[in-house]
Design an enzyme around this catalytic site. Structure first.
Site, PDB file in Angstrom:
ATOM      1  N   ARG A  15      53.766 -88.830 -43.389  1.00  0.00           N
ATOM      2  CA  ARG A  15      52.409 -88.272 -43.326  1.00  0.00           C
ATOM      3  C   ARG A  15      51.415 -89.307 -42.804  1.00  0.00           C
ATOM      4  O   ARG A  15      50.956 -89.230 -41.663  1.00  0.00           O
ATOM      5  CB  ARG A  15      51.981 -87.762 -44.719  1.00  0.00           C
ATOM      6  CG  ARG A  15      50.771 -86.797 -44.686  1.00  0.00           C
ATOM      7  CD  ARG A  15      49.428 -87.456 -44.514  1.00  0.00           C
ATOM      8  NE  ARG A  15      49.067 -88.362 -45.598  1.00  0.00           N
ATOM      9  CZ  ARG A  15      47.959 -89.086 -45.622  1.00  0.00           C
ATOM     10  NH1 ARG A  15      47.102 -89.031 -44.602  1.00  0.00           N
ATOM     11  NH2 ARG A  15      47.697 -89.912 -46.623  1.00  0.00           N
ATOM     12  N   ASP A  16      51.125 -90.311 -43.597  1.00  0.00           N
ATOM     13  CA  ASP A  16      50.134 -91.312 -43.215  1.00  0.00           C
ATOM     14  C   ASP A  16      50.563 -92.086 -41.972  1.00  0.00           C
ATOM     15  O   ASP A  16      49.733 -92.446 -41.136  1.00  0.00           O
ATOM     16  CB  ASP A  16      49.928 -92.277 -44.391  1.00  0.00           C
ATOM     17  CG  ASP A  16      48.677 -93.117 -44.257  1.00  0.00           C
ATOM     18  OD1 ASP A  16      47.921 -92.921 -43.296  1.00  0.00           O
ATOM     19  OD2 ASP A  16      48.450 -93.976 -45.130  1.00  0.00           O
ATOM     20  N   CYS A 239      44.091 -95.525 -39.571  1.00  0.00           N
ATOM     21  CA  CYS A 239      43.060 -94.564 -39.978  1.00  0.00           C
ATOM     22  C   CYS A 239      42.092 -94.365 -38.818  1.00  0.00           C
ATOM     23  O   CYS A 239      41.500 -95.327 -38.331  1.00  0.00           O
ATOM     24  CB  CYS A 239      42.296 -95.083 -41.206  1.00  0.00           C
ATOM     25  SG  CYS A 239      40.969 -93.983 -41.746  1.00  0.00           S
ATOM     26  N   ASN A 248      50.318 -99.335 -42.468  1.00  0.00           N
ATOM     27  CA  ASN A 248      50.578 -99.668 -43.859  1.00  0.00           C
ATOM     28  C   ASN A 248      51.575-100.818 -43.950  1.00  0.00           C
ATOM     29  O   ASN A 248      52.284-101.128 -42.991  1.00  0.00           O
ATOM     30  CB  ASN A 248      51.175 -98.450 -44.579  1.00  0.00           C
ATOM     31  CG  ASN A 248      50.245 -97.274 -44.608  1.00  0.00           C
ATOM     32  OD1 ASN A 248      49.473 -97.087 -45.532  1.00  0.00           O
ATOM     33  ND2 ASN A 248      50.307 -96.444 -43.566  1.00  0.00           N
TER      34      ASN A 248
END
Length: 286
Positions: A15-16, A239, A248
Site C-alpha cells: 500500500r504505502d 509521500c 520507508n
C-alpha cells in the site's frame, strides 16, 4: 540498552510503498508480492487503500486485493480515509482499517484540505461504525516529528491527536516520521512521553529514511519500549505531500538488524532478499 525478545514487523509495501507509483502495477503483480511476503513469515500487511481512483489510481483494485487477502486468511490492513471508504472496506470484509491525521495542521491541510481538528471530528462516526462491525482500528498520526511546511512539530500537537484517538477507541496508534526528519534523540523523548501518558496503548513506529536515520530511529524507539514497526520491502514508499521524503525503512534491512540484536521477528531474511528486487522492479514498470 533495551532489546526485546520479540518485535512485530508490519509490512506496508503493497500500500504505502506502491500507491504513489506513476506507472500502472498489475493486480497479479501485487498478488504475487503479497504472497511472497506472507511466505517469508510476515503476519500483518497493509495491502490496500479504499480511496477514489481519481486521486490514487494505483489503488483502484482494492476490492480485488481485499478478496485475495481474505482467501489467503491474511491479517491485513486497508486505509480508509473517510466514511465512504470505510463502507467499501466493510463490504469487502476487511479485518483491520487505518485512519490517518496529521499532527501538523499545515500538512493535514495540504493532504486532505482540512485542519487537524476538523479531521478528528470526522473520525468520530468512522470509529463508531468500525467498532460496530468488529474491525481493528489502526490510527496514524502523520508528521509526528517534523513537517516540511511548519518545521518542528511540537509534542502537544501530537498529544492533541493521540488524546482523541484514545478516547475514540483506537486499537493501536502509529506514530509517523512521514518526511524522515526525525532523529534518535527526538524519537526516544517523544515515544517515552507517549508511553508514560498512555501505558495501555500499543504504539507503532513508522520511519522514512530520507536522512538515512530510520534504523537508528528504530533503535531509539526500542529503548522507549516500542516493539512494533512498519517497514516496506525494498525501501519503497514516499509521500506526495511531503517534498523530499523518500521511502520507508526497508523490511530486509530492518529484519537483518533486529536479527543481529537477537530480536525475534519470525521473518526469513534470506527470503526477503529474494523478494526485494521484484518489489523494486514494480516501482519502475510503466
Amino acid at each position: 540498552m533495551i532489546f526485546p525478545k520479540e518485535v512485530e514487523i508490519i509490512e506496508v509495501g503493497p500500500r504505502d510503498g506502491l500507491q504513489n507509483e506513476p506507472g500502472t502495477i498489475s493486480t497479479e503483480n501485487k498478488k504475487e508480492l503479497i504472497t511472497s511476503l506472507v511466505n517469508s513469515g510476515i503476519k500483518r500487511i497493509e495491502t490496500a487503500a479504499f480511496v477514489h481512483p481519481k486521486w490514487v489510481p494505483q489503488m483502484a483494485d482494492s476490492e480485488e486485493i481485499a478478496q485475495f487477502c481474505n482467501e489467503l486468511g491474511l491479517e491485513y490492513i486497508a486505509l480508509t480515509p473517510n466514511l465512504r471508504a470505510l463502507e467499501r472496506a466493510i463490504l469487502s470484509k476487511v479485518p483491520q482499517i487505518a485512519v490517518f491525521i496529521g499532527a501538523s495542521s499545515a500538512f493535514n491541510k495540504k493532504n486532505i484540505n482540512k485542519e487537524t481538528s476538523e479531521s478528528l471530528i470526522e473520525c468520530e462516526p468512522m470509529f463508531k461504525l468500525a467498532k460496530e462491525n468488529g474491525m481493528f482500528i489502526r490510527a496514524y498520526v502523520s508528521m509526528a516529528f517534523t513537517c516540511p511546511y511548519e518545521g518542528a512539530v511540537s509534542f502537544d500537537e501530537v498529544k492533541f491527536v493521540c488524546d482523541r484517538f484514545v478516547q475514540l477507541g483506537a486499537d493501536e496508534i502509529d506514530i509517523g516520521d512521514t518526511n524522515g526528519g526525525a532523529n534518535p534523540k527526538l524519537v526516544y523523548e517523544r515515544f517515552s512521553r507517549l508511553k508514560d501518558l498512555y501505558p495501555d496503548i500499543p504504539f507503532v513506529g513508522h520511519f522514512h529514511d530520507s536522512n538515512h536515520l530510520a534504523l537508528a530511529n528504530v533503535v531509539a524507539a526500542l529503548q522507549a519500549g516500542v516493539t512494533k514497526f512498519d517497514s516496506s520491502i525494498g525501501g519503497l514508499g514516499g509521500c506526495p505531500y511531503s517534498p523530499g521524503a523518500t521511502g520507508n525503512v526497508a523490511t530486509e534491512r530492518l529484519v537483518n538488524m533486529l536479527s543481529q540484536m537477537d530480536c525475534e521477528t519470525g521473518i526469513n531474511y534470506e527470503k526477503l532478499l529474494k523478494i526485494a528486487p521484484f518489489a523494486k522492479s514494480l516501482s519502475t514498470k510503466v
